[in-house]
Design an enzyme around this catalytic site. Sequence first.
Site, PDB file in Angstrom:
ATOM      1  N   LYS A  60      23.147  23.870  28.904  1.00 47.42           N
ATOM      2  CA  LYS A  60      24.187  24.194  29.870  1.00 47.42           C
ATOM      3  C   LYS A  60      24.942  22.931  30.252  1.00 47.42           C
ATOM      4  O   LYS A  60      24.360  21.897  30.559  1.00 47.42           O
ATOM      5  CB  LYS A  60      23.532  24.840  31.107  1.00 47.42           C
ATOM      6  CG  LYS A  60      24.514  25.358  32.167  1.00 47.42           C
ATOM      7  CD  LYS A  60      24.866  24.358  33.238  1.00 47.42           C
ATOM      8  CE  LYS A  60      23.706  23.847  34.004  1.00 47.42           C
ATOM      9  NZ  LYS A  60      24.142  22.863  35.074  1.00 47.42           N
ATOM     10  N   GLY A  64      55.900  61.591  40.127  1.00 51.50           N
ATOM     11  CA  GLY A  64      56.189  61.994  38.762  1.00 51.50           C
ATOM     12  C   GLY A  64      56.836  60.907  37.929  1.00 51.50           C
ATOM     13  O   GLY A  64      57.250  59.861  38.431  1.00 51.50           O
ATOM     14  N   ARG A  66      40.974  61.199  36.404  1.00 55.04           N
ATOM     15  CA  ARG A  66      39.949  61.643  35.445  1.00 55.04           C
ATOM     16  C   ARG A  66      39.067  60.499  34.946  1.00 55.04           C
ATOM     17  O   ARG A  66      38.010  60.735  34.377  1.00 55.04           O
ATOM     18  CB  ARG A  66      40.602  62.370  34.271  1.00 55.04           C
ATOM     19  CG  ARG A  66      40.967  63.815  34.591  1.00 55.04           C
ATOM     20  CD  ARG A  66      41.367  64.561  33.348  1.00 55.04           C
ATOM     21  NE  ARG A  66      42.735  64.254  32.947  1.00 55.04           N
ATOM     22  CZ  ARG A  66      43.247  64.579  31.763  1.00 55.04           C
ATOM     23  NH1 ARG A  66      42.496  65.157  30.843  1.00 55.04           N
ATOM     24  NH2 ARG A  66      44.499  64.278  31.477  1.00 55.04           N
ATOM     25  N   ASN A 123      17.424  18.808  36.463  1.00 56.70           N
ATOM     26  CA  ASN A 123      18.740  18.389  36.933  1.00 56.70           C
ATOM     27  C   ASN A 123      19.095  18.897  38.317  1.00 56.70           C
ATOM     28  O   ASN A 123      20.111  18.504  38.876  1.00 56.70           O
ATOM     29  CB  ASN A 123      19.823  18.841  35.937  1.00 56.70           C
ATOM     30  CG  ASN A 123      19.814  20.351  35.728  1.00 56.70           C
ATOM     31  OD1 ASN A 123      18.756  20.970  35.704  1.00 56.70           O
ATOM     32  ND2 ASN A 123      20.980  20.943  35.556  1.00 56.70           N
ATOM     33  N   SER A 128      54.378  54.383  28.275  1.00 58.07           N
ATOM     34  CA  SER A 128      53.276  54.498  29.228  1.00 58.07           C
ATOM     35  C   SER A 128      52.299  53.347  29.074  1.00 58.07           C
ATOM     36  O   SER A 128      52.024  52.897  27.957  1.00 58.07           O
ATOM     37  CB  SER A 128      52.541  55.822  29.026  1.00 58.07           C
ATOM     38  OG  SER A 128      53.411  56.912  29.223  1.00 58.07           O
ATOM     39  N   LYS A 139      43.876  53.155  36.084  1.00 54.80           N
ATOM     40  CA  LYS A 139      43.614  53.525  34.691  1.00 54.80           C
ATOM     41  C   LYS A 139      43.987  52.417  33.718  1.00 54.80           C
ATOM     42  O   LYS A 139      43.228  52.113  32.779  1.00 54.80           O
ATOM     43  CB  LYS A 139      44.371  54.810  34.344  1.00 54.80           C
ATOM     44  CG  LYS A 139      44.203  55.260  32.911  1.00 54.80           C
ATOM     45  CD  LYS A 139      44.769  56.651  32.683  1.00 54.80           C
ATOM     46  CE  LYS A 139      46.224  56.765  32.998  1.00 54.80           C
ATOM     47  NZ  LYS A 139      46.782  58.086  32.590  1.00 54.80           N
TER      48      LYS A 139
END
Length: 452
Positions: free
Chosen positions: A349, A78, A16, A384, A100, A23
């Site tokens: 940076k 299951g 789903r 650079n 779970s 999940k």
Amino acid sequence: MSNLVAVIMAAGKGTRMKSKLPKVMHSLAGKTLIEHVLDMVEQAGVERPLVIVGHGRECIEACINKRAEIVVQTEQLGTGHAVMQAMPYFEDDQTILVLSGDQPLLKAETLDALVKLHQEQGASATVLTAYLDQPFGYGRIIKDGEDLVKIVEEKDASSDERKIKEVNSGTYCFKGSALRETLTKITTQNAQGEYYLTEVFDILLKRKEKILTYCTVNTHEAFGINSRGQLAEAEKIVRTRILEHWMAEGVTIVDPASTFIDADVELEQDVTILPFTRLSGKTRIEEDAVIGPQTSLENCIVGRGSEVFNSVARDAMIGERCHIGPFSYLRPGTKLGAEVKVGDFVEIKNSWIETGAKVPHLSYIGDTHVGKSANIGAGTITCNYDGLKKHPTKIGDHAFIGSNTNLVAPLEVGEYAVTGAGSTITKNVPAKALAVERNHQVIRENWHREKI
């Protein structure tokens, strides 16, 4: 908790979710669902967690990074079948906590209470339950008074049973011996044709074994995530918990509705968070700092008393009493000393800017070491990259870089040196020297008239 093993079920695909990710690998407040569950069992004192994996095994294993033992369920038949795979990993005299991997809202205190009740009462099994106004999708707890009669899955429940609001959270405690004996006797005689873990309770009840229920006060803790919509609901709950925690710890959050703080962020007392701010990853903000508005920080450290507003930073270290923004961009590898100013439309940076230096506006500083109290004029660029590799620039203490200067790396500008505005500097500048590089200015009188 001594003699306690946690079995975390994380083998399902989660169809789903409609995602290539398993999940439990979906993110919630900056951490995956499985990481939230592992955090919770660790906080509850579980010394040996087992994670049952199937679909997406490789990415789950990489994510948990040896925080748990991996148990493989090659076929998803299951919940009962999943726990069967863990049987070689626990002993009969141990307490087995089954939960779970898609229930990140459970709290460690609730697990503590569940295990304590189970062990003190000598139960063979104890079920964590919750009362839900909308119990659709959850197994129902069928009782005779306070005694458990059975647990019935949604698809197997009668119309009257579906009206029951006390539901099975999917979290249980078992005696190791009771769980092992009953798992060998469950069948697939149900609507799904699967091995339901809940069938072990039917077997235990027939044996007159002691089964208890413990109902959580907070119904959110039973919340399982099976869809993107439920993930969004859980996100809201977790983020509210996080905000409430930090406000209770002395952090000012001006507008919680527009503030987003990830689970691993650390904030000290008297930090102020202004609206439309996001703090993510391993960010740490020290006391008296002001962050926002309109600011995003990821994996950053912000020193005491600094201000960062209308800016973005990632993997950066900001020293004490710095002033950042608006519209600054600090990229990975940026390290700022104390009292550094980084102004509007500045990008930095992989550079070290030492104490008291200023980069006020409209500049790019990359792969550069800027010395103490140096001043970088507007429009300065460190050139650079030569198309093949990056090169370093070093600017000495108290140097003054004139506006619109191009510093072509590799390059060193000495202490107290000055570059003239509009120069392109390609050679090292000695300490205390002035470097100016410009073409001769040409003026043509009456040029406008000639053009006409």
